[in-house]
Design a protein around this motif. Structure first.
Motif, mmCIF file in Angstrom:
data_model
loop_
_atom_site.group_PDB
_atom_site.id
_atom_site.type_symbol
_atom_site.label_atom_id
_atom_site.label_comp_id
_atom_site.label_asym_id
_atom_site.label_seq_id
_atom_site.Cartn_x
_atom_site.Cartn_y
_atom_site.Cartn_z
ATOM 1 N N TRP A 77 -70.103 78.696 66.808
ATOM 2 C CA TRP A 77 -70.473 77.163 66.523
ATOM 3 C C TRP A 77 -71.911 76.971 66.658
ATOM 4 O O TRP A 77 -72.471 75.954 66.164
ATOM 5 C CB TRP A 77 -69.698 76.508 67.649
ATOM 6 C CG TRP A 77 -70.273 76.734 69.021
ATOM 7 C CD1 TRP A 77 -69.823 77.782 69.782
ATOM 8 C CD2 TRP A 77 -71.369 76.453 69.855
ATOM 9 N NE1 TRP A 77 -70.298 77.889 71.000
ATOM 10 C CE2 TRP A 77 -71.580 77.038 71.047
ATOM 11 C CE3 TRP A 77 -72.586 75.122 69.561
ATOM 12 C CZ2 TRP A 77 -72.738 76.855 72.032
ATOM 13 C CZ3 TRP A 77 -73.510 74.884 70.421
ATOM 14 C CH2 TRP A 77 -73.416 76.001 71.522
ATOM 15 N N ILE A 78 -73.000 77.967 66.921
ATOM 16 C CA ILE A 78 -74.224 77.921 66.958
ATOM 17 C C ILE A 78 -74.956 78.144 65.615
ATOM 18 O O ILE A 78 -74.790 79.045 64.996
ATOM 19 C CB ILE A 78 -74.998 78.876 67.814
ATOM 20 C CG1 ILE A 78 -74.402 78.752 69.255
ATOM 21 C CG2 ILE A 78 -76.374 78.476 67.832
ATOM 22 C CD1 ILE A 78 -74.844 79.737 70.235
ATOM 23 N N PRO A 79 -75.248 76.994 64.829
ATOM 24 C CA PRO A 79 -75.981 77.201 63.324
ATOM 25 C C PRO A 79 -77.066 78.265 63.072
ATOM 26 O O PRO A 79 -77.614 78.365 64.190
ATOM 27 C CB PRO A 79 -76.534 75.691 63.180
ATOM 28 C CG PRO A 79 -75.883 74.727 64.025
ATOM 29 C CD PRO A 79 -75.715 75.471 65.267
ATOM 30 N N TYR A 80 -76.927 78.611 62.156
ATOM 31 C CA TYR A 80 -78.139 79.814 61.819
ATOM 32 C C TYR A 80 -77.687 81.224 62.474
ATOM 33 O O TYR A 80 -77.410 82.221 61.781
ATOM 34 C CB TYR A 80 -79.407 79.494 62.151
ATOM 35 C CG TYR A 80 -80.601 80.387 61.573
ATOM 36 C CD1 TYR A 80 -80.571 80.835 60.151
ATOM 37 C CD2 TYR A 80 -81.184 81.194 62.452
ATOM 38 C CE1 TYR A 80 -81.575 81.555 59.965
ATOM 39 C CE2 TYR A 80 -82.090 82.007 62.030
ATOM 40 C CZ TYR A 80 -82.279 82.228 60.731
ATOM 41 O OH TYR A 80 -83.225 83.151 60.219
ATOM 42 N N LEU A 81 -77.508 81.105 63.640
ATOM 43 C CA LEU A 81 -77.088 82.248 64.493
ATOM 44 C C LEU A 81 -76.024 82.898 64.117
ATOM 45 O O LEU A 81 -75.654 84.024 63.957
ATOM 46 C CB LEU A 81 -77.028 82.031 66.065
ATOM 47 C CG LEU A 81 -76.627 83.222 67.076
ATOM 48 C CD1 LEU A 81 -77.699 84.397 66.906
ATOM 49 C CD2 LEU A 81 -76.501 82.682 68.436
ATOM 50 N N ASN A 82 -74.741 81.869 63.823
ATOM 51 C CA ASN A 82 -73.460 82.266 63.425
ATOM 52 C C ASN A 82 -73.510 83.087 62.228
ATOM 53 O O ASN A 82 -72.546 83.676 61.833
ATOM 54 C CB ASN A 82 -72.623 81.082 63.451
ATOM 55 C CG ASN A 82 -73.162 80.102 62.394
ATOM 56 O OD1 ASN A 82 -73.953 80.179 61.910
ATOM 57 N ND2 ASN A 82 -72.411 78.911 62.457
ATOM 58 N N VAL A 83 -74.489 82.747 61.373
ATOM 59 C CA VAL A 83 -74.682 83.459 59.988
ATOM 60 C C VAL A 83 -74.899 84.908 60.197
ATOM 61 O O VAL A 83 -74.198 85.963 59.688
ATOM 62 C CB VAL A 83 -75.537 83.065 58.990
ATOM 63 C CG1 VAL A 83 -75.534 83.738 57.715
ATOM 64 C CG2 VAL A 83 -75.192 81.504 58.765
ATOM 65 N N GLY A 84 -75.898 85.319 61.264
ATOM 66 C CA GLY A 84 -76.447 86.395 61.628
ATOM 67 C C GLY A 84 -75.302 87.280 62.083
ATOM 68 O O GLY A 84 -74.880 88.619 61.839
#
Length: 213
Positions: free
Chosen positions: A31-38
């Motif tokens: 659910w954490i934006p940006y971190l979730n992509v990584g």
């Protein structure tokens, strides 16, 4: 096919706890934006990481290097999604074939630092002549496990015995818990074999150079 599954299960057992921990960490932080992509890119690279023969550190999914090529990764996923979708519109089978042909693209993108199109091309090349092996070892493993789960549920929920139902639910939970590492392990075995050019022989324990058929 069976040799690949056995090799995949061996890889899964070695990394069982690490894979479970990595999956839990991924779910907790999705659910954490940006971190979730990584973390998503890191999880897609798991077959390549497991193929190296080392026990992975579950915290590796938070490493910054996986957020370096976010834009290119989105291009890769968009191309894969579009291509597979179009394939499924042609009476399903082409979509399945394309999904197998491109199944190594994501780990190749990370492991070999390739661009989106280059990763798709190499995945298509590596899987050529091996699609039935991949389908049998990886894509049929899931349905087999699902069948076992259904069988356990049916057998333990007959007669409305609460204690038996609890035992059945525990067994199903354990099967599902084992499924995640098993699938990743089989994917790692396939990746290792195809990128090294050495296919595990089904009849002997030796490893022979793959030949296209």
């Amino acid at each position: 096919m069976l040799a690949t599954i056995q090799d995949g299960l061996r890889i899964a057992l070695v990394n069982f706890l690490s894979l479970i921990a990595a999956t839990i960490l991924y779910i907790l932080t999705i659910w954490i934006p940006y971190l979730n992509v990584g973390t998503t890119i890191a999880m897609s690279s798991l077959p390549a990481e497991l193929a190296k023969g080392k026990v992975i550190n579950p915290l590796f999914i938070f490493e910054g290097k996986y957020r370096r090529n976010i834009g290119e990764y989105f291009i890769l996923i968009a191309l894969m999604t579009l291509g597979i979708y179009v394939g499924f519109t042609f009476l399903i089978i082409p979509g399945i074939v394309i999904s197998i042909a491109w199944s190594l693209a994501a780990p190749l993108f990370v492991d070999k630092d390739k661009g989106a199109l280059e990763a798709l091309r190499e995945s298509n090349t590596l899987t050529y002549g091996n699609k039935w092996r991949i389908f049998g070892a990886e894509f049929l493993l899931g349905p087999v496990i699902n069948l076992i789960v259904i069988l356990v549920i049916v057998l333990t929920h007959m007669g409305d015995v609460q204690a038996l139902e609890v035992i059945g639910n525990i067994i199903v939970g354990l099967i599902i818990l084992f499924t995640i590492p098993a699938l990743y392990g089989v994917e790692a075995s396939i990746y290792k074999q195809l990128t090294s050019g050495e296919i595990i022989d089904e009849e002997t324990p030796t490893i022979n150079v793959a030949e296209e058929s």
